[in-house]
Scaffold this active site. Structure first.
Site, PDB file in Angstrom:
ATOM      1  N   ALA A   8      31.771  66.464  53.457  1.00  0.00           N
ATOM      2  CA  ALA A   8      31.412  66.257  54.869  1.00  0.00           C
ATOM      3  C   ALA A   8      30.390  67.267  55.357  1.00  0.00           C
ATOM      4  O   ALA A   8      29.777  67.075  56.405  1.00  0.00           O
ATOM      5  CB  ALA A   8      32.663  66.314  55.730  1.00  0.00           C
ATOM      6  N   THR A  12      24.340  63.884  54.019  1.00  0.00           N
ATOM      7  CA  THR A  12      24.805  62.489  54.061  1.00  0.00           C
ATOM      8  C   THR A  12      26.201  62.413  54.682  1.00  0.00           C
ATOM      9  O   THR A  12      26.462  61.553  55.529  1.00  0.00           O
ATOM     10  CB  THR A  12      24.822  61.887  52.641  1.00  0.00           C
ATOM     11  OG1 THR A  12      23.519  62.036  52.072  1.00  0.00           O
ATOM     12  CG2 THR A  12      25.195  60.421  52.658  1.00  0.00           C
ATOM     13  N   HIS A 185      21.715  51.699  39.764  1.00  0.00           N
ATOM     14  CA  HIS A 185      21.093  52.304  40.952  1.00  0.00           C
ATOM     15  C   HIS A 185      20.085  53.340  40.436  1.00  0.00           C
ATOM     16  O   HIS A 185      20.374  54.515  40.315  1.00  0.00           O
ATOM     17  CB  HIS A 185      22.175  52.974  41.804  1.00  0.00           C
ATOM     18  CG  HIS A 185      21.657  53.582  43.071  1.00  0.00           C
ATOM     19  ND1 HIS A 185      20.877  52.900  43.963  1.00  0.00           N
ATOM     20  CD2 HIS A 185      21.819  54.827  43.602  1.00  0.00           C
ATOM     21  CE1 HIS A 185      20.582  53.681  44.984  1.00  0.00           C
ATOM     22  NE2 HIS A 185      21.140  54.856  44.779  1.00  0.00           N
TER      23      HIS A 185
END
Lengths: 355, 90
Positions: A8, A12, A185
């Site tokens: 956190a 991001t 990805h």
């Protein structure tokens, strides 16, 4: 409902927390858990971040909990956003960390969280993986927990980008374009041109529109075209600066822009954290809608799609329980080939990273 | 016709040491209500327990649910600032 954000304190993670509160996904009686490392200034900063969120969202702020250890993570949705990111490659004297270095570093961060989840979970949590390499982290969590409850963000975000870029080239809104990107990805992405539909366009009109905007007629030419155009834009960026590089970027076909866009963003010295956070919160909202939704996401396949056994971007049906099943899409021969190549490449990497 | 009979759900008992302050019961009950669990009884001991100089009290909550529900409820309750200690009766 409770949501936990591991990492956190990263950019991001912070954007995700902000968007969750902004979109009022959590009620004041729900809990948002901010998970960070209890080392140095990073851990201390989490208390300040909590205070900032409380100041910003006051009366409609959920309970905000801070945790520093993997065994303290408890929530209905767990967002894995901890780890190092791919750095901007604009400092010629200091090479950026390789994908392997990034993988080894983030693997060490993810494993304790996956182990703690296996030990303390009650089986109803859903894990959304944001950390890269997303295939690796999805696989680590899937080895410790129910793989149907582990979903990676990569292909979902790539699909949003692809839809936006196709929409831009055809001059319609992104909402009007339905399209998917499967595979890895990274360089192994598979833009599924054969499945593109555009609201208001007949099949014939769609085919004609796609033919004029895509980078190549054959999907198998995509990797070579991508490499060529990316090198071209790097040269321009190094020689003439970012403004000219982005001008050239705007002339690229949409499938190429889908890959080169985030690369160029990183190259300019900034991050892709806002788009990533928005996509993550979008995915959470889709999951919580209670409706079965078809998306592309990284999941650990066990031969459910094209007989592939690897963590890879695949078309899945998601629900509040994670991903229930594969959505049957038919790929063209070229896309099929690219997907299997992508799967083979991921399997090799997993072997290298000893997963 | 398909039978709707199921096994009886066991009764669970949780014992908490909580801060005696406004909002404590609201936060604790939200953990249950947000998950569709109805508490069958709440027993608040009248005698206050001093914890680091602050007034605290013992709360005993009973509800019907599987053991796995009790496990997650306990973990969720333990994350609340107002809950100082949490445990089950057995």
């Amino acid at each position: 409902m409770d949501i936990s954000i591991i990492g956190a304190n990263g950019s991001t993670g912070k954007h995700i927390a902000n968007r969750i509160l902004l979109e009022r996904i959590l009620l004041p009686t729900d809990r948002l858990q901010l998970v960070g490392r209890n080392k140095g200034s990073s851990g201390q900063a989490l208390y300040g971040f909590r205070q900032d969120l409380k100041d910003a969202f006051a009366e409609r702020c959920p309970i905000i909990d801070i945790a520093f250890h993997p065994e303290e993570v408890v929530a209905d949705i767990i967002i894995m956003a901890a780890g190092s990111t791919i750095q901007a490659h604009n400092a010629p004297d200091s090479p950026p960390p390789s994908r392997d270095e990034l993988a080894l570093y983030n693997q060490q961060i993810a494993i304790p969280y996956a182990e703690a989840l296996a030990k303390y979970s009650h089986g109803h949590e859903v894990v959304i993986v944001v950390t890269n390499p997303v295939e690796l982290i999805v696989e680590i969590f899937s080895q410790h927990y129910n793989r149907h409850r582990v979903v990676g963000m990569g292909a979902y975000q790539d699909s949003l980008r692809f839809r936006r870029e196709v929409a831009r080239s055809i001059n319609v809104s992104r909402e009007a374009v339905h399209a998917m990107v499967l595979g890895e990805h990274g360089d192994g992405i598979v833009p599924v041109w054969s499945g593109v539909t555009i609201q208001g366009f007949s099949d014939n009109e769609t085919r004609r529109a796609i033919r004029t905007v895509r980078s190549s007629i054959r999907s198998t030419d995509f990797p070579a075209n991508l490499s060529l155009m990316r090198n071209e834009v790097i040269k321009i960026a190094q020689k003439n600066g970012m403004a000219e590089a982005f001008q050239l970027f705007d002339t690229f076909p949409p499938d190429i822009r889908t890959m080169v866009g985030p690369f160029l963003t990183l190259f300019s010295g900034t991050k892709t954290d806002i788009a990533t956070a928005n996509a993550t919160v979008d995915l959470i909202k889709s999951m919580l809608s209670g409706k079965d939704t078809v998306i592309a996401a990284q999941v650990s396949l066990n031969k459910e799609f094209l007989d592939v056994k690897a963590p890879i971007g695949a078309p899945v049906i998601i629900s509040p329980k994670g991903w229930d099943a594969i959505y049957p899409v038919s790929l063209s021969d070229g896309e099929n080939h690219l997907f299997l190549e992508s799967a083979r490449s991921i399997q090799e990497k997993m072997h290298t990273w000893k997963v | 016709m398909e039978s709707l009979e199921t096994e009886a759900v066991p009764e669970q008992v949780l014992v908490l040491i909580v801060r005696d302050q406004p909002g404590t019961l609201f936060q604790i009950s939200a953990v249950f209500s947000n998950r569709g669990i109805s508490m069958s009884s709440i027993h608040l001991h009248e005698e206050s327990i001093p914890c680091n100089g602050k007034p605290c009290t013992r709360l005993v909550i009973r509800f019907f649910g599987e053991d796995s529900r009790k496990k997650i409820i306990l973990r969720l309750l333990s994350r609340l600032d107002c809950v100082l200690e949490s445990g089950d009766s057995g």
